[in-house]
Every structure is written in C-alpha cells, then in structure tokens.
Design an enzyme around this catalytic site. Structure first.
Site, PDB file in Angstrom:
ATOM      1  N   GLU A 145      81.288  10.067  -0.977  1.00  0.00           N
ATOM      2  CA  GLU A 145      81.187  11.357  -1.662  1.00  0.00           C
ATOM      3  C   GLU A 145      80.186  12.252  -0.946  1.00  0.00           C
ATOM      4  O   GLU A 145      80.434  13.444  -0.739  1.00  0.00           O
ATOM      5  CB  GLU A 145      80.747  11.137  -3.113  1.00  0.00           C
ATOM      6  CG  GLU A 145      80.568  12.425  -3.901  1.00  0.00           C
ATOM      7  CD  GLU A 145      79.704  12.255  -5.128  1.00  0.00           C
ATOM      8  OE1 GLU A 145      79.364  13.281  -5.740  1.00  0.00           O
ATOM      9  OE2 GLU A 145      79.343  11.112  -5.470  1.00  0.00           O
ATOM     10  N   HIS A 146      79.074  11.693  -0.525  1.00  0.00           N
ATOM     11  CA  HIS A 146      78.053  12.479   0.151  1.00  0.00           C
ATOM     12  C   HIS A 146      78.474  12.859   1.570  1.00  0.00           C
ATOM     13  O   HIS A 146      77.951  13.842   2.110  1.00  0.00           O
ATOM     14  CB  HIS A 146      76.735  11.704   0.179  1.00  0.00           C
ATOM     15  CG  HIS A 146      76.144  11.513  -1.185  1.00  0.00           C
ATOM     16  ND1 HIS A 146      74.956  10.836  -1.400  1.00  0.00           N
ATOM     17  CD2 HIS A 146      76.577  11.903  -2.415  1.00  0.00           C
ATOM     18  CE1 HIS A 146      74.697  10.827  -2.703  1.00  0.00           C
ATOM     19  NE2 HIS A 146      75.667  11.458  -3.333  1.00  0.00           N
TER      20      HIS A 146
END
Length: 740
Positions: free
Chosen positions: A253-254
């Site tokens: 996600e990051h």
C-alpha cells in the site's frame, strides 16, 4: 449513456466468466485484452458530457480563476490569526502522528496550490451558472469538464502536466525514480504527484468538492458513531495465514499510494482542527481545510469521560485533473503508481539521493546495519528527544509501527546485500550502475513475491485468473492507482492487525510482546538485542486476524496515542473516503457484478443478517453506506481474505499495475529485459528467503512465510537448499544475453 452501459455489462460479464478465461488459449485472450482498459474507463473517463445549454465564455473562465486566487489570498489573515492564537499541531499529539503519516512533500504543496485554484474556480462557475438555472450539481460538474485551462492563468500548470519523453529517457534500461516515461504516449502516466484515478464518477454534495450527504440530503452518520456501531474487539484469528500477509499488504500500500494532507496556504504549516486536548475549536479558529471527526454521543465509555469531542482530520491535497479541465476534485498521490519500491527508494530524485551512500551502489545505513537516522526525530516521529531513535526511508510512514520498520530494514539490507555481491562480480562497475542494477533486481523480487505468493493468499482463483489472463504489457492501459483501492480497499487491511505484537525466539516460542499502542511512530525497540529477529519471526509465526468488523482496540481508540487519548483508524478512513468523493458501497458492488441494492435486505447475497441489521440501524438508506464499511462486512469468498466487492477492486488494480507497467520484471519488450535464465533465478525468490538473508541471526524459516508452520510447510534451515537462493552469477557482465 447507452454505450457506457454496454461496456459496463460486458465488463461484468468478463468478471463473471473469469474461470473460462483462465483456461483460454493465447489467441482467444488476444481478442479480449481491451477489456482491461474499458473496465475502468467506461465507467468514468468515457462517460458522456451532456450539453446543458449554458454559455460559459473564456472571460467567465478567467474571472473564475481570478476569484479563486483571491479566495486563497484572503486565507492569509486567518492563517496569521491561527498562528498568533497558537492553534497548531503540537509535537507528540495524535494530530502529529496523523500528520507524519500523510505529510505532504514540497512537490505536492506546489502542485496542490494550482489544483486548489482550479477547484475554487469550478465551485464559482457552478454557483454562477448552474445554481442560477437550478441545474443538477453532478450533471453541471461533469459539464464543466468540457472546459479546459487553455486561455486562463491555469494554462501554465497544464503545461507542467505534460511530459514529452526524450528518446534517451524512453529507452533507458532503468525505470525512472519518479515513474515518468514508462509510457511513450504519456510521459506523466503513473508518475508521482499525479492524481488517483477512479472506477466510478466522484460523489460530492456540490459536484466539485463538498463531501457527499445521505440520500435524504441530511448529514451522513458521524464516522465515529459508525465505527462504534460496527466494530468489536473480539479476536478472529485466521487458522492458516500469518501476520506477514498484513505486513506485506501494508508495505505494498505504501509503495502504491500516499495521499497528502493539506497544509496552510501561506505558511505551509500543519493544520489543527481541534484543541490539543481533543476539544472543539471556536468557529473563528477552524481552517477551511478542516473536516474533523466528532466524538459520538454513544462514545461515553472511551472518550467523553475524558471530555474528548474532536479528532483532527485535514482534507487531502487535491490534484489537477489529468485532462487539465475544470470539474470535480481528484486527490494527489505522492507515490508513483507503479509497484517499484518507492517506499524504499523514494518517489523523487531528491529523496532518492538523500538515501544513497553513493559508494558501491549501496543505500545509506546507520550503525549496526540499521536504517539511516532522521535528522529531525521530533518532527518525523512521536518522540520527546532529539536523540531518540527515528528512521528515514523512501516513505514517511516507515516508523508507523515496529513490524513495518522491520520490513523496511530488511529490504534496505537486501539492496545492500545484492549491491555488494554485484560489485564482487563486476568490480569495474561504478556506483550508479551498481545502484540501478541492484534496484532493478530488488523491484523484480518485490513484484514476484507480490504476484506469486501474496496474491495467492488474498484472492480467490476467480480473481487471480483475471490478473493472469490480462498480463501482457499494453501501452494503452493506465496503471494509475484507483482512489477506491487506495482509500478503502487497502485500508481494510488494518483489520488484520493484532494489538499484541508477539516476539518469538528460534524455537518459535513467544517469550515477550510489544503493545502496539506504545510504539506508533516510536521505533526505539528495533535496535535492542534480538528484537529485529523476534519481529521477523513473529511476522512468519503469529496468526493473522481476519478482514471483518473486528479491529484491535489499539487502532480504534489509541491510534497515535499520546498516553491520554488516540484516534480511530476506521473513523479516519471513513472520513477520507468522503473527503475523496468515493460513492457509496452500493455503487461499487453493482460495478462488480452484484445485484443493485434498493433496500438493506438486498445485501443478503454477500452479508449475514447480523451485519445487515447493523447497517440498517446505522444508516437511513442502503445507498448511504460507506465503501469501506460495506466492504469489511461482506462474507469473505472461498480462498480469499476479502468479500466480492473488495476482491473485484483489488483484482482490477493488480491487473493494471502489471499490464500497464512497461518495466514489469516479466515484460520481454522493455529496453533491457531480464534473460530467461535471470528470470528463472528471480522466480526462486520468496519472502522466506528475504527473511533468512537479512535478519541478524535467523537460522530457520518455513518455505512459505505467509502461511503458518504445518506438516507441509515445516521449518527448515536457512542455510540449506529447501528455501531456494537467487544466484547473481548470471549478472556477470558479458555472460549470456546480459549486456549494457
């Protein structure tokens, strides 16, 4: 409209026949690869703009931009007053923790100013022309997209939105740090600091920027009241999966997504929407970018007894629309839209250079081979001393919690391990070649682990088949991260967290633990003897929770806590979804092939009665249900950790992330593809091997780190051949197909 509906029906048909496509031959697949594109664009970009018969001249457009600039300039007096009144984000508070996670880089602030002007100008046009004729706001907002910035003061910002890649840039053997020049037809596609794309048209109250309301036009339920109604804290452990599933998901996600919190226009300082004690501010002290979450009247056990009324939420920085038009707001993504390790290497050359040692291709490390230290620990972490441990990486969230910090650490080490070995093999290579070659291999490892291991754990075979069926690079596919994927679907992974981080020894015995709430943005334990290895073993040993309405209390009541009170991650994610204009859950379930829901009982195809009752008691209409709330309450599909709606959104994203990336590790037509032999070596890589090679003293690991130890996934020695190793001998210059 008929054309859009036609493509929608065909796209749903593709989803519903995924198993058929999984067995289709190559020739039949080639005739349907275009569906990978229409699956997104037929529901957003290709929706027709209806001529409303409003005459808007170039002078009107210019006047709206002048007006918008004056509105922003007039904020200076308010922002000065806030400074005098000491209304600011205080160090160490939950607001500070929130700002660390979503802090804007200078590029986002600069581009966001132009996007704010465009947004304010669009609102002024809507008020001047649409309200005057009593026209529907959503139709009018869509009509405004037919007007471009050309001929207005915003035209220069539109020029910055274009990038013509040189022959040298397009043929570079290495992907750019900022994601540019991946596609020759659009050099900005997938670049950092461009807007998230959308699966559905945004839903704003005014069509432009104001968060949506309920169907009956009343305010939607408070995010905090929804959280209290939906969430309980009973553990629901997964019998087969480890916490590595959660941690890899957050790491990804990051890599793919990083929204930016707005800051003050004139001082660029963080904005506080509540008092430092969590009390409501007087209206004269509330910044226009504020959208705080108010404590619920039901919240008498956790917050109101401490007189907490307010949780700070500042709206995200908007992005210029990709076609340089007026109209609804999009939000900026500070990460590149590619799976390219931007959380390790950064998304700008400035950030990347700050992380390099410029010696033998390596990344900078601190003492004892840990991540480099932040120069401003009291700003970058929630600590009370300038001498406290606080790390830096390609993403500001590196210190969010100990297991994430451990993941960053082992990937920095993996980069340097490979760089050192490549330097031994090719001693004449200079620093930059070593860095780029190592980065290329590390990204390939991450992509392989994601598609070959992690996705197999989180998606059912039906959705994996969609990704596999449409996997060949296509210049016409937009890889941009969808707002719903970033803002709702991947945020639901927080449900997998355990508030008690267990620390395991080599015998896989938990001899101690860390309380999650004590270590948000506070990584001081990482360098203590044995802790890093214990965290790594814990990721491969401790059971994952499930994606459902069961959240760790540390995240629901103690997020970024300062010891007195904390925030609520689900409330914040609900608020962010509204801030970003995400339509309600019912629209996404229909998009993904489920039946249209006219009443709450229509959710029974994917939800148990208990969850339907919770929603009917919380919302007044099924169309009001927020996407993240509906998604976490769905029954999970067999062989998946998600329900059908989130599975659909994730499958769409990872299909485009692969198909729209010219530098994806398996793509044979990139400027410098891996040889067949090199690919075979990369395909040996597993997360288990990464754990083995980059801990301090990890001596054993199961072959599949995402799955708990069992009779077919037993612990084996890290030194043996049971967990395959990537051999870098094939990267010796001049060997086989390898060349510079």
């Amino acid at each position: 409209m008929c054309l859009a509906v036609h493509f929608l029906g065909m796209s749903v048909w593709v989803l519903s026949h995924a198993d058929t496509f999984a067995t289709a031959n190559t020739s039949s697949m080639s005739s349907i690869t275009g569906f990978g594109n229409s699956y997104i664009e037929s529901k957003y970009s290709n929706l027709p703009v209806i001529d409303l018969g409003i005459k808007i001249t170039e002078k009107d457009l210019n006047n709206s931009v002048v007006f918008a600039n004056s509105v922003l300039n007039n904020m200076k007096r308010l922002e000065t007053s806030l400074g005098w009144s000491d209304i600011r984000v205080k160090t160490g508070t939950p607001s500070h923790g929130m700002f660390i996670s979503f802090s804007p880089e200078r590029e986002a602030i600069k581009l966001g100013r132009d996007a704010l002007v465009a947004m304010k100008a669009s609102v002024q046009l809507l008020n001047s022309f649409c309200n005057k004729h009593n026209l529907n706001h959503h139709a009018c907002a869509r009509y405004l997209t037919s007007f471009k910035f050309s001929g207005t003061p915003l035209n220069s910002s539109c020029t910055r939105m274009e990038k013509r890649c040189s022959h040298e840039e397009y043929l570079s053997p290495y992907r750019s740090i900022d994601g540019s020049c991946n596609h020759i037809s659009n050099g900005k596609m997938g670049e950092s600091f461009t807007g998230f794309t959308r699966l559905l048209y945004p839903d704003y109250l005014d069509g432009i920027h104001e968060p949506r309301r309920a169907v009956n036009r009343n305010l939607l339920p408070s995010p905090r009241s929804i959280s209290l109604s939906v969430v309980d804290h009973v553990e629901k452990l997964d019998e087969h999966l480890t916490l590595a599933v959660m941690q890899w998901g957050q790491f990804l996600e990051h890599d793919l997504s990083r929204p930016a919190t707005a800051v003050m226009i004139h001082t660029e300082k963080p904005i506080e929407c509540c008092s430092a004690q969590g009390k409501n501010l007087s209206p004269r002290y509330i910044h226009p970018f504020c959208s705080p979450v108010y404590a619920s009247t039901k919240d008498n056990k956790r917050y109101t007894k401490k007189s907490l009324d307010c949780m700070n939420y500042v709206r995200s920085i908007p992005a210029l629309r990709s076609d340089c038009s007026f109209g609804p707001s999009d939000q900026v993504n500070q990460a590149t839209h590619f799976l390219d390790g931007s959380q390790i290497y950064g998304s700008t050359y400035r950030k990347s250079n700050s992380l390099r040692s410029f010696i033998s291709g390596k990344l900078e490390m601190s003492d004892e081979n840990y991540l480099p230290m932040s120069q401003n620990p009291m700003e970058d972490c929630q600590v009370n001393s300038s001498k406290s441990f606080c790390y830096k990486s390609g993403d500001s969230r590196v210190n969010f919690q100990p297991q994430l910090t451990a993941m960053h650490t082992i990937w920095f080490r993996e980069h340097n391990r490979i760089a050192e070995e490549l330097a031994n093999i090719n001693s004449h290579w200079e620093d930059d070649i070593l860095f780029q070659e190592t980065r290329r291999i590390v990204i390939a490892e991450m992509q392989h682990i994601t598609y070959n291991e992690w996705i197999k754990k989180i998606l059912s075979s039906k959705y994996r088949s969609i990704i596999e069926a449409f996997s060949i690079f296509d210049e016409n596919i937009d890889p941009s991260v969808s707002n719903s994927f970033a803002t709702a679907t991947m945020r639901s992974l927080k449900s997998l967290y355990d508030g008690n981080i267990k620390l395991f020894n080599e015998n896989r015995e938990a001899n101690s633990s860390l309380s999650l709430q004590k270590y948000f943005n506070n990584p001081n334990k990482i360098q203590q003897p044995g802790i890093l290895d214990a965290l790594i073993r814990g990721l491969a040993t401790q059971s994952s929770q499930k994606i459902d309405r069961h959240f760790a209390e540390d995240l629901i009541n103690k997020l970024y806590t300062n010891g007195h009170f904390g925030f609520d991650v689900l409330s914040m994610d609900i608020q962010r979804g509204r801030d970003h204009g995400l339509p309600g859950y019912t629209q996404y379930r229909t998009l993904c092939g489920l039946r249209n829901a006219e009443n709450f009982n229509d959710f029974s195809d994917v939800m148990p009665e208990k969850h339907i009752n919770i929603l009917s008691e919380t919302y007044s209409n099924p169309k009001d249900v927020d996407l993240i709330v509906g998604g976490i309450l769905e029954n999970v599909e067999e062989g998946s950790i998600f329900g059908p709606t989130f599975s659909c959104i994730i499958a769409d994203q990872f299909m485009r992330t692969k198909k729209g990336d010219r530098y994806f590790y398996t793509n044979e037509i990139q400027p410098k593809p891996f040889s067949v032999a090199q690919l075979n070596e990369i395909k040996k890589v597993t997360l288990a091997r990464i754990f083995c090679d980059n801990g301090n003293n990890i001596t054993s690991m199961q072959r599949d780190a995402f799955e708990k130890v069992n009779t077919r996934n037993n612990l084996v020695s890290c030194e043996g051949e049971d967990i395959p190793r990537l051999s870098l001998s094939l990267w010796e210059e001049g060997r086989g197909r390898y060349f510079h």
